[in-house]
Design an enzyme around this catalytic site. Structure first.
Site, short mmCIF file in Angstrom:
data_model
loop_
_atom_site.label_atom_id
_atom_site.label_comp_id
_atom_site.label_asym_id
_atom_site.label_seq_id
_atom_site.Cartn_x
_atom_site.Cartn_y
_atom_site.Cartn_z
N HIS A 1 17.19 37.26 -53.79
CA HIS A 1 18.20 38.06 -53.10
C HIS A 1 18.91 37.18 -52.08
O HIS A 1 18.26 36.39 -51.38
CB HIS A 1 17.56 39.25 -52.38
CG HIS A 1 16.59 40.02 -53.21
ND1 HIS A 1 15.47 40.63 -52.70
CD2 HIS A 1 16.56 40.26 -54.54
CE1 HIS A 1 14.79 41.22 -53.66
NE2 HIS A 1 15.43 41.01 -54.80
N GLU B 1 22.98 42.20 -48.70
CA GLU B 1 22.35 41.27 -49.64
C GLU B 1 22.75 41.65 -51.06
O GLU B 1 22.90 42.83 -51.39
CB GLU B 1 20.83 41.29 -49.51
CG GLU B 1 20.18 42.61 -49.89
CD GLU B 1 18.67 42.53 -50.05
OE1 GLU B 1 18.15 41.41 -50.19
OE2 GLU B 1 18.03 43.59 -50.04
N GLU C 1 3.87 39.30 -52.53
CA GLU C 1 4.82 40.26 -53.07
C GLU C 1 4.08 41.27 -53.97
O GLU C 1 2.86 41.22 -54.12
CB GLU C 1 5.94 39.55 -53.84
CG GLU C 1 7.26 39.47 -53.08
CD GLU C 1 7.87 40.83 -52.77
OE1 GLU C 1 7.48 41.84 -53.44
OE2 GLU C 1 8.71 40.92 -51.88
N ARG D 1 21.38 41.49 -54.84
CA ARG D 1 19.98 41.49 -55.26
C ARG D 1 19.76 40.98 -56.69
O ARG D 1 18.62 40.82 -57.12
CB ARG D 1 19.40 42.91 -55.14
CG ARG D 1 19.33 43.39 -53.71
CD ARG D 1 18.78 44.80 -53.61
NE ARG D 1 17.47 44.96 -54.21
CZ ARG D 1 16.32 44.60 -53.63
NH1 ARG D 1 16.33 44.04 -52.43
NH2 ARG D 1 15.17 44.79 -54.25
N GLU E 1 16.12 34.79 -50.42
CA GLU E 1 14.68 35.09 -50.44
C GLU E 1 14.08 34.48 -51.70
O GLU E 1 14.54 34.77 -52.81
CB GLU E 1 14.45 36.61 -50.43
CG GLU E 1 15.07 37.32 -49.24
CD GLU E 1 14.92 38.84 -49.36
OE1 GLU E 1 14.20 39.30 -50.26
OE2 GLU E 1 15.52 39.55 -48.54
N ASP F 1 25.00 7.63 -64.59
CA ASP F 1 25.80 8.15 -65.71
C ASP F 1 25.84 9.67 -65.63
O ASP F 1 24.85 10.34 -65.89
CB ASP F 1 25.17 7.70 -67.04
CG ASP F 1 25.97 8.18 -68.25
OD1 ASP F 1 26.95 8.92 -68.06
OD2 ASP F 1 25.60 7.82 -69.38
N GLU G 1 11.22 34.39 -54.23
CA GLU G 1 10.04 34.99 -54.84
C GLU G 1 9.52 34.06 -55.93
O GLU G 1 10.32 33.47 -56.67
CB GLU G 1 10.37 36.37 -55.40
CG GLU G 1 10.76 37.38 -54.32
CD GLU G 1 11.20 38.73 -54.88
OE1 GLU G 1 11.18 39.70 -54.12
OE2 GLU G 1 11.58 38.79 -56.07
N GLU H 1 6.37 35.52 -51.65
CA GLU H 1 7.74 35.29 -51.18
C GLU H 1 7.72 34.41 -49.94
O GLU H 1 6.86 34.55 -49.08
CB GLU H 1 8.43 36.61 -50.84
CG GLU H 1 9.85 36.45 -50.31
CD GLU H 1 10.54 37.77 -50.02
OE1 GLU H 1 11.17 37.87 -48.95
OE2 GLU H 1 10.43 38.69 -50.86
N ARG I 1 17.20 49.72 -52.84
CA ARG I 1 16.92 48.55 -53.67
C ARG I 1 17.31 48.73 -55.13
O ARG I 1 17.15 47.82 -55.93
CB ARG I 1 15.44 48.18 -53.55
CG ARG I 1 15.09 47.56 -52.21
CD ARG I 1 13.60 47.39 -52.00
NE ARG I 1 13.31 46.55 -50.86
CZ ARG I 1 13.34 46.96 -49.59
NH1 ARG I 1 13.65 48.21 -49.32
NH2 ARG I 1 13.07 46.11 -48.61
#
Length: 474
Positions: free
Chosen positions: A269, A359, A212, A361, A133, A53, A135, A220, A340
């Site tokens: 990311h 990437e 990390e 982020r 990635e 369903d 984390e 990570e 970053r």
């Protein structure tokens, strides 16, 4: 290589499989499952499917909600967490039509396949490769309570700095100092290594795992680049393996974006690049950071639609507790190399033409990975089709630390949404790029927004412990 029905039957006999498990995906990106005895598995299982369903999975189905799930034999893996020998498969949801079934357009796996087909039909590329990635946190204990007379949560990590007085062995990690830290501080190494080995056994190639930044058990795991639709399947399996392996080791795992106040949060990311006829679409030795004009247009599409994308890539109220300055999380709409603080980062280490990429982020793993990856592709293709250049639109490149700008300079920048409600408003106003080619159905977007707004309203009604600290004695 595609697996035949006979190969699956042979595998069942060879490994003495007792049960066959079918993993389906709901609107929020969680596994649901149905299991049959292995001796009932046959070719008819793959043609007739398993009935379910769809309304119970969160999909607002215009047609009758009775659907069939058609397993994909190429996804067959032995589930390492079942005591009874179990073979597991995912697949696609179909609408029951006569004489043939047709794909349920709202089903996540069908959407990511439709996005790939839209890309091929556009002529821009025939393959999208991505690398998400993952984390996450590993806690020794966690608990929460939401009652009229008690609202709160508690968690603990043996190696965390807050246990320095009681650890007894001096093996605690200072706040925000966990990045790549080695034994004896890295006490979950064996747990994570087992996770990665299980992922490899499931056909998911792993690049590495490591501690990390967050000292309260943040880590990570990063897979290698893979085709988008296959990586969406892999993302579900990666999360499944992380959680179940953690429990096996007496831990609890979460990919929640911001589980610990004052420490780094968990992102997902997503690195991405396009290929056509085996050649890289994003590479150009003469372009900024060796990226082609097409790559820049693709980034432009992502940046133009970033506010509405956030509703899909960051679909929890907790997501926006991570997207704040000071924790290497992006807050600025822009692009740059090795930076970053911008929402799009171009890694300087990706020097080979076949690996040149960028990437995004802001995403986190509370997203439905099928929706997330498909939406990123659709936004990027919209940028290519409409020649949306990020530099011409004032989105960079920002080759400086954006957190260190003056308040006056920061005021000139465009920022990500600061709440899920704001992101949902953006998605409501800006989603034509998603519905192009019928990839995302309008009714799915409307239902998704409705469900998420209900979440926001529910959470907004609940008093927060910090409100007692701020307002109890006013």
């Amino acid at each position: 290589m595609s697996k035949s029905v006979q190969q699956i039957i042979d595998l069942i006999k060879e490994k003495d499989i007792k049960m066959v498990d079918f993993k389906m995906v709901d609107i929020n990106g969680q596994y649901r499952h149905v299991t049959i005895p292995a001796n009932h598995f046959s070719e008819k299982t793959l043609t007739d499917g398993i009935g379910f369903d769809a309304s119970n999975y969160g999909y607002a189905v215009v047609e009758k909600s009775d659907m069939v799930f058609i397993p994909d034999p190429d996804t067959a893996v032995i589930d390492p967490f079942c005591q009874v020998p179990t073979l597991s498969m995912t697949g696609n949801a179909m609408i029951i039509d006569n004489p043939e079934n047709r794909p349920l357009a709202q089903y996540p796996r069908n959407i990511v396949l439709a996005a790939e087909q839209y890309m091929k039909d556009s002529g821009i590329a025939d393959t999208m490769l991505i690398l998400p990635e993952f984390e996450f946190h590993l806690f020794d204990e966690v608990g929460w309570e939401v009652q009229p007379n008690c609202i709160g949560m508690n968690l603990d990590v043996d190696r965390s700095y807050w246990n320095s007085a009681t650890d007894g062995k001096g093996c605690v990690v200072p706040k925000q100092k966990n990045y790549h830290i080695a034994k004896p501080f890295d006490s979950t190494y064996e747990c994570r290594s087992e996770m990665c080995l299980l992922m490899e056994e499931a056909g998911i190639n792993i690049k590495y795992h490591h501690p990390e930044v967050g000292a309260s058990g943040q880590f990570e795991i990063e897979p290698q680049l893979g085709q988008m639709s296959k990586m969406a399947d892999a993302s579900m399996m990666i999360k499944y393996i992380i959680r179940n392996t953690a429990l096996k080791h007496g831990k609890t795992a979460t990919l929640m974006p911001k589980p610990v106040y004052g420490e780094a949060g968990n992102g997902m990311h997503v690195h991405m690049l396009l290929m056509k006829d085996g050649e890289p679409v994003f590479s150009d030795d003469n372009g900024y950071s060796h990226l082609s004009e097409t790559a820049h247009y693709f980034m432009g599409g992502l940046l133009k639609h970033i506010a509405s994308l956030c509703a899909i890539t960051n679909p929890s109220t907790n997501s926006f507790k991570r997207l704040v300055p000071g924790f290497e999380a992006p807050v600025t709409v822009g692009y740059a190399t090795s930076n970053r603080s911008a929402v799009i980062r171009i890694p300087a280490y990706a020097k080979s033409p076949n690996l040149r990429r960028f990437e995004i982020r802001n995403p986190d793993a509370t997203c439905n990975p099928y929706f997330c990856y498909a939406a990123l592709l659709m936004a990027g293709l919209d940028g290519v089709k409409n020649k949306i250049h990020p530099k011409e639109n004032g989105w960079g490149p920002y080759d400086m630390n954006l957190y260190h700008l003056s308040d006056e300079e920061k005021a000139k920048l465009k920022h990500l949404p600061t709440s899920l409600e704001e992101a949902l408003d953006a998605l409501e106003a800006d989603h034509d790029y998603l519905t192009a080619g019928g990839v995302f159905p309008e009714e799915l977007i409307a239902n998704f927004i409705k469900g998420k707004r209900e979440e926001c309203r529910e959470i907004a009604k609940i008093p927060h412990p910090v409100e007692f600290e701020k307002y109890y004695n006013l």
